[in-house]
Design an enzyme around this catalytic site. Structure first.
Site, mmCIF file in Angstrom:
data_model
loop_
_atom_site.group_PDB
_atom_site.id
_atom_site.type_symbol
_atom_site.label_atom_id
_atom_site.label_comp_id
_atom_site.label_asym_id
_atom_site.label_seq_id
_atom_site.Cartn_x
_atom_site.Cartn_y
_atom_site.Cartn_z
ATOM 1 N N THR A 123 13.172 5.113 10.709
ATOM 2 C CA THR A 123 14.096 4.027 11.010
ATOM 3 C C THR A 123 13.622 2.754 10.318
ATOM 4 O O THR A 123 12.444 2.410 10.377
ATOM 5 C CB THR A 123 14.202 3.811 12.535
ATOM 6 N N THR A 140 0.831 -1.210 0.000
ATOM 7 C CA THR A 140 0.000 0.000 0.000
ATOM 8 C C THR A 140 0.863 1.257 0.000
ATOM 9 O O THR A 140 0.638 2.180 -0.777
ATOM 10 C CB THR A 140 -0.930 -0.003 1.234
ATOM 11 N N SER A 164 5.298 -6.519 -2.098
ATOM 12 C CA SER A 164 4.938 -6.569 -0.680
ATOM 13 C C SER A 164 5.410 -7.882 -0.066
ATOM 14 O O SER A 164 5.236 -8.949 -0.661
ATOM 15 C CB SER A 164 3.418 -6.450 -0.532
ATOM 16 N N ASN A 206 -5.316 -9.181 -8.056
ATOM 17 C CA ASN A 206 -5.367 -9.937 -6.810
ATOM 18 C C ASN A 206 -6.642 -10.748 -6.656
ATOM 19 O O ASN A 206 -6.689 -11.690 -5.884
ATOM 20 C CB ASN A 206 -5.201 -8.995 -5.611
ATOM 21 N N HIS A 227 4.398 -9.704 2.676
ATOM 22 C CA HIS A 227 3.514 -10.759 3.201
ATOM 23 C C HIS A 227 2.786 -11.540 2.113
ATOM 24 O O HIS A 227 2.184 -12.572 2.390
ATOM 25 C CB HIS A 227 2.549 -10.211 4.254
ATOM 26 N N GLN A 229 0.979 -9.058 -6.386
ATOM 27 C CA GLN A 229 0.558 -10.456 -6.567
ATOM 28 C C GLN A 229 1.449 -11.173 -7.566
ATOM 29 O O GLN A 229 1.657 -12.384 -7.475
ATOM 30 C CB GLN A 229 -0.890 -10.526 -7.058
ATOM 31 N N CYS A 245 -9.861 -6.402 1.697
ATOM 32 C CA CYS A 245 -10.332 -5.102 2.161
ATOM 33 C C CYS A 245 -11.841 -4.981 1.990
ATOM 34 O O CYS A 245 -12.497 -4.272 2.724
ATOM 35 C CB CYS A 245 -9.660 -3.984 1.390
HETATM 36 C C1 LIG Z 1 -2.066 -6.948 -0.988
HETATM 37 C C2 LIG Z 1 -1.943 -6.052 -2.139
HETATM 38 C C3 LIG Z 1 -1.534 -4.715 -1.970
HETATM 39 C C4 LIG Z 1 -1.283 -4.116 -0.632
HETATM 40 O O1 LIG Z 1 -0.140 -4.621 -0.007
HETATM 41 P P1 LIG Z 1 0.011 -4.499 1.587
HETATM 42 O O2 LIG Z 1 1.412 -4.932 1.829
HETATM 43 O O3 LIG Z 1 -1.009 -5.423 2.164
HETATM 44 O O4 LIG Z 1 -0.221 -3.081 1.940
HETATM 45 C C5 LIG Z 1 -1.415 -3.928 -3.100
HETATM 46 N N1 LIG Z 1 -1.666 -4.423 -4.318
HETATM 47 C C6 LIG Z 1 -2.051 -5.695 -4.528
HETATM 48 C C7 LIG Z 1 -2.276 -6.188 -5.908
HETATM 49 C C8 LIG Z 1 -2.212 -6.557 -3.446
HETATM 50 O O5 LIG Z 1 -2.599 -7.803 -3.640
#
Ligand SMILES: *Cc1c(COP(=O)(O)O)cnc(C)c1O
Length: 412
Positions: free
Chosen positions: A255, A72, A217, A158, A219, A197, A341
């Protein structure tokens, strides 16, 4: 109870190898990377190493990587950073920056664009998609205006996994920039892609893609939540959105999340593994084939093959997606109705709506997303449970075809 996780597109469990790598940075190696003593230098070294790994993954230089708090923030930094910079440059003219994006972007991009539009900081064109969820690169070309400063199109969606023609779009933008140069127009169009993704399964070589900015990202790549990165090609002018210290080449103050950065540096080494991709695609295809064979009136949302190997978004006619999810959850199976979301809000998915313009199609749609831990036994369990759930729900469904319940017998 047997618990099955099929929601990897929302977040993935941390890989043991990544966990092992980061534990020291949550314990003895706790230094602030800006400190000049040995504790600080140890942390700095770990960040440098991770930055090199991410740079290799994206085929760019380490100084082109900005670590952020996640996808994000990376998306926000790309969009707002470019718009802010362009606004400064356009101050004397009557123009405001123009952006090109699509109706199927993640909310991190879509809502950011809407807000910039509302604040009159930018003008935005939203490209539509066809029924497979694809953007036509020619539409990008047609939508570009003299004041266009940024095109932002996601690499893979996604909700459906549909893969956009990012390389073609990147090349079109490069050509437009060459034309601008010939016309002595110094304002460039920058190209951002949200590869959050895509990164787990697709080639993220930024040179191959002709991208100027690219978000990832942690996670979604089996690292912990709260870490991400933005690739910013050298020379791309970007205003920071977080100001303070001189961290991250003065593009992102604060930081550093050392453990998170170390995790992301390890995650990219394990991402886009061809053997794992084949294994996961086989399981996904098996899931899809079996469910479509056993349950009538099921449609696939998204492109049949130009798609990530781990996502299957299916529409079950005459049932509510939320009821399917609740029933699956009672059997220990975790899936999703699309983006994390929007689930819970009962808002129809903007992605499925953009493809089919039909709220009924969005209501019965479920996303199954697989990942590194998914097994054949788990998929078989889903295949066993789901038909009974759908039959039960269709019998009590207010969405029609109630009288003819026999037509919902299993095709076994
Ligand atoms: C999950 C996702 C995000 C957001 O990433 P976060 O690390 O959860 O803020 C943005 N774009 C896509 C396509 C995602 O699947």
């Amino acid at each position: 109870m047997f618990k099955i996780y099929l929601d990897y597109a929302a977040t993935a469990p941390v890989r043991p190898k990544i966990k092992a790598k980061i534990l020291p940075y949550l314990a003895d190696k706790f230094g602030n990377p800006s400190s000049i003593h040995s504790f600080g230098r140890e942390a700095r070294k770990a960040i440098d190493k991770a930055r090199e790994n991410v740079a290799r993954f994206l085929n760019c230089q380490p100084l082109e990587i900005i670590f952020t708090s996640g996808g994000t923030e990376a998306d926000n930094l790309a969009v707002r950073g470019i718009v802010e910079n362009a606004k400064i440059k356009m101050q004397k003219s009557k123009f405001i920056p123009h952006l090109v994006t699509s109706t199927i972007e993640h909310h991190a991009v879509l809502h950011t664009c809407k807000i910039l539009e509302k604040e009159r900081k930018a003008q935005v064109s939203y490209l539509t998609v066809d029924k497979n969820g694809l953007i036509n690169p020619e539409d990008v070309k047609k939508t570009i205006k003299p004041n266009t400063v940024l095109v932002t199109i996601m690499y893979a969606n996604n909700e459906t996994g549909t893969i956009q023609p990012i390389r073609e779009i990147g090349k079109i933008i490069e050509k437009e920039n060459r034309l601008r140069e010939l016309r002595k127009n110094k304002n460039k169009i920058y190209f951002h892609t949200d590869a959050v993704q895509a990164a787990g399964y697709l080639n993220c070589d930024t040179k191959f893609l002709h991208a100027d900015l690219l978000s990832i990202s942690g996670h979604k790549l089996a690292a912990p939540k709260g870490i991400g990165a933005l690739f910013v090609k050298k020379g791309v002018p970007l205003e920071p959105i977080l100001t303070g210290g001189e961290h991250e080449y003065q593009k992102r103050a604060g930081t550093e999340n050392v453990a998170g950065i170390v995790a992301l540096g390890q995650a990219v080494l394990l991402a886009n593994n061809s053997q794992e991709k084949i294994r996961i695609k086989k399981l996904r295809d098996w899931l899809e084939k079996q469910i479509i064979a056993k349950i009538p009136d099921v449609q696939l949302n998204g492109h049949s093959h130009q798609r990530l190997p781990n996502i299957s978004n299916l529409n079950f006619q005459f049932v509510e997606g939320e009821s399917i999810l609740l029933n699956l959850d009672l059997s220990g199976i975790a899936a999703s109705s699309g983006s994390a979301c929007t689930s819970g809000s009962l808002e129809p998915s903007h992605v499925i709506m953009a493809m089919h313009h039909n709220p009924l199609r969005t209501h019965g749609s479920i996303r199954f997303s697989l990942g590194w831990k998914t097994t054949k036994a788990e998929i078989d369990y889903l295949i066993k449970i789901l038909p009974t759930v759908i039959i039960k729900l269709r019998k009590i469904s207010p969405l029609g075809k109630k009288s003819n319940t026999n037509s919902y017998q299993l095709n076994i």
